[in-house]
Write an enzyme that holds these catalytic residues in place. Structure first.
Site, PDB file in Angstrom:
ATOM      1  N   GLY A 269       0.829  -1.198   0.000  1.00 38.93           N
ATOM      2  CA  GLY A 269       0.000   0.000   0.000  1.00 38.93           C
ATOM      3  C   GLY A 269       0.865   1.249   0.000  1.00 38.93           C
ATOM      4  O   GLY A 269       2.088   1.177   0.100  1.00 38.93           O
TER       5      GLY A 269
ATOM      6  N   GLY B  14      -0.501  -5.437   0.279  1.00 40.00           N
ATOM      7  CA  GLY B  14      -1.701  -5.096  -0.497  1.00 40.00           C
ATOM      8  C   GLY B  14      -1.838  -5.887  -1.787  1.00 40.00           C
ATOM      9  O   GLY B  14      -2.964  -6.153  -2.236  1.00 40.00           O
TER      10      GLY B  14
ATOM     11  N   GLU C  74       4.622  -6.908   6.997  1.00 40.73           N
ATOM     12  CA  GLU C  74       4.187  -5.767   7.806  1.00 40.73           C
ATOM     13  C   GLU C  74       4.732  -5.723   9.219  1.00 40.73           C
ATOM     14  O   GLU C  74       4.816  -4.637   9.805  1.00 40.73           O
ATOM     15  CB  GLU C  74       2.650  -5.713   7.849  1.00 40.73           C
ATOM     16  CG  GLU C  74       1.992  -5.360   6.515  1.00 40.73           C
ATOM     17  CD  GLU C  74       1.667  -6.567   5.641  1.00 40.73           C
ATOM     18  OE1 GLU C  74       2.155  -7.675   5.947  1.00 40.73           O
ATOM     19  OE2 GLU C  74       0.941  -6.400   4.658  1.00 40.73           O
TER      20      GLU C  74
ATOM     21  N   ASP D   2      -2.500  -7.441   7.094  1.00 47.22           N
ATOM     22  CA  ASP D   2      -3.941  -7.174   6.897  1.00 47.22           C
ATOM     23  C   ASP D   2      -4.417  -7.679   5.536  1.00 47.22           C
ATOM     24  O   ASP D   2      -3.971  -8.722   5.089  1.00 47.22           O
ATOM     25  CB  ASP D   2      -4.222  -5.678   7.134  1.00 47.22           C
ATOM     26  CG  ASP D   2      -3.571  -4.775   6.105  1.00 47.22           C
ATOM     27  OD1 ASP D   2      -2.628  -5.210   5.414  1.00 47.22           O
ATOM     28  OD2 ASP D   2      -3.996  -3.597   5.987  1.00 47.22           O
TER      29      ASP D   2
HETATM   30  C1  QUE Z   1       6.185  -3.516   4.719  1.00 44.70           C
HETATM   31  C2  QUE Z   1       5.184  -3.060   3.893  1.00 44.70           C
HETATM   32  C3  QUE Z   1       5.478  -2.423   2.678  1.00 44.70           C
HETATM   33  C4  QUE Z   1       6.816  -2.261   2.322  1.00 44.70           C
HETATM   34  C5  QUE Z   1       7.818  -2.733   3.150  1.00 44.70           C
HETATM   35  C6  QUE Z   1       7.494  -3.359   4.346  1.00 44.70           C
HETATM   36  C7  QUE Z   1       4.463  -1.899   1.793  1.00 44.70           C
HETATM   37  C8  QUE Z   1       4.895  -1.243   0.597  1.00 44.70           C
HETATM   38  C9  QUE Z   1       6.254  -1.129   0.296  1.00 44.70           C
HETATM   39  C10 QUE Z   1       6.769  -0.491  -0.893  1.00 44.70           C
HETATM   40  C11 QUE Z   1       7.927  -0.976  -1.513  1.00 44.70           C
HETATM   41  C12 QUE Z   1       8.447  -0.387  -2.655  1.00 44.70           C
HETATM   42  C13 QUE Z   1       7.828   0.732  -3.187  1.00 44.70           C
HETATM   43  C14 QUE Z   1       6.694   1.234  -2.569  1.00 44.70           C
HETATM   44  C15 QUE Z   1       6.182   0.626  -1.443  1.00 44.70           C
HETATM   45  O1  QUE Z   1       7.172  -1.646   1.152  1.00 44.70           O
HETATM   46  O2  QUE Z   1       3.243  -2.042   2.056  1.00 44.70           O
HETATM   47  O3  QUE Z   1       6.105   2.316  -3.075  1.00 44.70           O
HETATM   48  O4  QUE Z   1       8.326   1.339  -4.322  1.00 44.70           O
HETATM   49  O5  QUE Z   1       3.966  -0.733  -0.240  1.00 44.70           O
HETATM   50  O6  QUE Z   1       8.481  -3.825   5.153  1.00 44.70           O
HETATM   51  O7  QUE Z   1       3.886  -3.220   4.273  1.00 44.70           O
END
Ligand code: QUE
Length: 350
Positions: A65, A113, A136, A144
């Site tokens: 997310g 997500g 998470e 979730d």
């Molecule tokens: C836990 C998470 C997320 C995470 C890392 C965690 C998560 C998420 C991202 C993420 C990774 C790369 C991206 C970005 C988001 O990392 O939900 O925009 O380019 O979206 O340890 O829940």
């Protein structure tokens, strides 16, 4: 409307393509709204037989997310964060109850997500690039998007192990845990999609025709250990069992767990207990929404996003810093019912 989701009908296939490549297609509220509107429009449209869910570009299906937004909102009034979860969980539930087959192509990173979109789909295709995780606990959030439903329904205690450690697994293990229904090599995915669009009624035959071999699942070697050491009635009991086990694998798990938010470990444990007992997916999502609404405003989430996503020092200072510091009262507060006007509810008329 948003260009972060490409929505079109190709032949008799409704196609949703995640299109936020600069953020590994991490979901925004607008993306969840866009997908929900399209799915609702196609639900009763006889011109659409099947929904195909994929991503644009080369890198990954969906990383999770829009975590930065959630943390910024959580540090303030939390309103935008709650609106995101409310919308995202309704989408997860719509996919779960959807009357037409949904085919999701998990070609690359499928985490958080992204798992919430893939897991409730009828057909879930992994490739050699698939990496699945619910990471998470590393940022003080919790697994979730239906994790409370799916994780405790995996074989043995693998789901709890995945939830607590945030372990990443590849395609063969995705089949073992029930996350993937099929495996197709990345190089054959474009031809497979074209064949489904040409004849969606033949999807099952095509899945068989294009099916590849993901190899042996590495997790199989650890299933007995997982079931023995994670089949306990508290996080503390799991840690004690790992300490007593005296194997390299158990020591590795302890090291991983020591980096996670103690609050989140206990939240995830309770979430999977409750979700495992839930009789409907909607009941599970209502529970997860209570938790999400609370945890985004707590220290560990804001600190976890700072340490892992924003500043990337990977040194979050959790508070409470130990499992024993996370009282039963903290957990009760996080899981307490919301006032009825604020509670999550599924879309009606599905
Ligand atoms: C836990 C998470 C997320 C995470 C890392 C965690 C998560 C998420 C991202 C993420 C990774 C790369 C991206 C970005 C988001 O990392 O939900 O925009 O380019 O979206 O340890 O829940």
């Amino acid at each position: 409307m948003t260009d972060e989701i490409l929505v079109r009908v190709e032949g008799r296939v409704g196609r949703l393509t995640l299109n936020r490549p600069q953020a590994l297609h991490a979901l925004t509220t607008a993306m969840c709204v866009g997908m929900t509107e399209a799915l609702l429009a196609w639900k009763d449209d006889p011109a659409v037989e099947l929904v195909l869910l994929d991503h644009s570009g080369e890198r990954g299906f969906c990383a999770g997310g829009d975590i930065r937004m959630l943390a910024e909102s959580g540090a303030g009034d939390g309103q935008a964060a709650r609106a995101f979860f409310f919308t995202e969980y309704r989408l997860n539930h719509l996919l779960f109850e959807y009357p037409k087959p949904v085919l999701t192509i998990m070609d690359g990173v499928t985490m958080g997500g992204g798992v919430g979109l893939a897991a409730p789909s009828r057909y879930r295709v992994a490739t050699e690039r698939t990496t699945y995780a619910m990471p998470e606990t590393g940022i003080g959030l919790f697994p979730d998007v239906g994790g409370g439903w799916f994780l405790p329904r995996m074989p043995g205690h693998i789901g709890l192990w995945l939830a607590l450690t945030g372990a990443r697994v590849k395609a063969a293990d995705c089949e073992l845990i029930g996350m993937a229904t099929d495996f197709i090599e990345t190089g054959k995915i474009e031809a497979f999609k074209a064949a489904v669009i040409a004849d969606p009624a033949a999807v099952e035959t095509l899945l068989t025709e294009y099916e590849g071999d993901p190899g042996r699942p590495p997790l199989a070697a650890h299933q007995d250990e997982i079931d023995r050491l994670f089949g306990k009635d508290s996080v503390e009991a799991i840690v004690a069992a790992l300490e007593a086990a005296d194997t390299d694998w158990a020591r590795d798990q302890l090291k991983v767990l020591a980096t996670k938010s103690p609050q989140t470990l206990k939240v995830a444990f309770r979430q999977l207990q409750l979700g495992g007992q839930a009789s409907t997916f909607a009941e599970n999502m209502e529970m997860e929404y209570r938790v999400g609404a609370r945890v985004v405003q707590r220290h560990d989430f804001i600190e976890g996003v700072r340490a892992v996503i924003v500043e990337k020092d990977n040194a979050p200072k959790w508070n409470p810093p130990t499992l024993s510091g996370v009282s039963e009262q903290i957990i009760e507060t996080i899981f307490a019912p919301l006032p009825s006007a604020e509670a999550w509810s599924p879309l009606t008329g599905l």
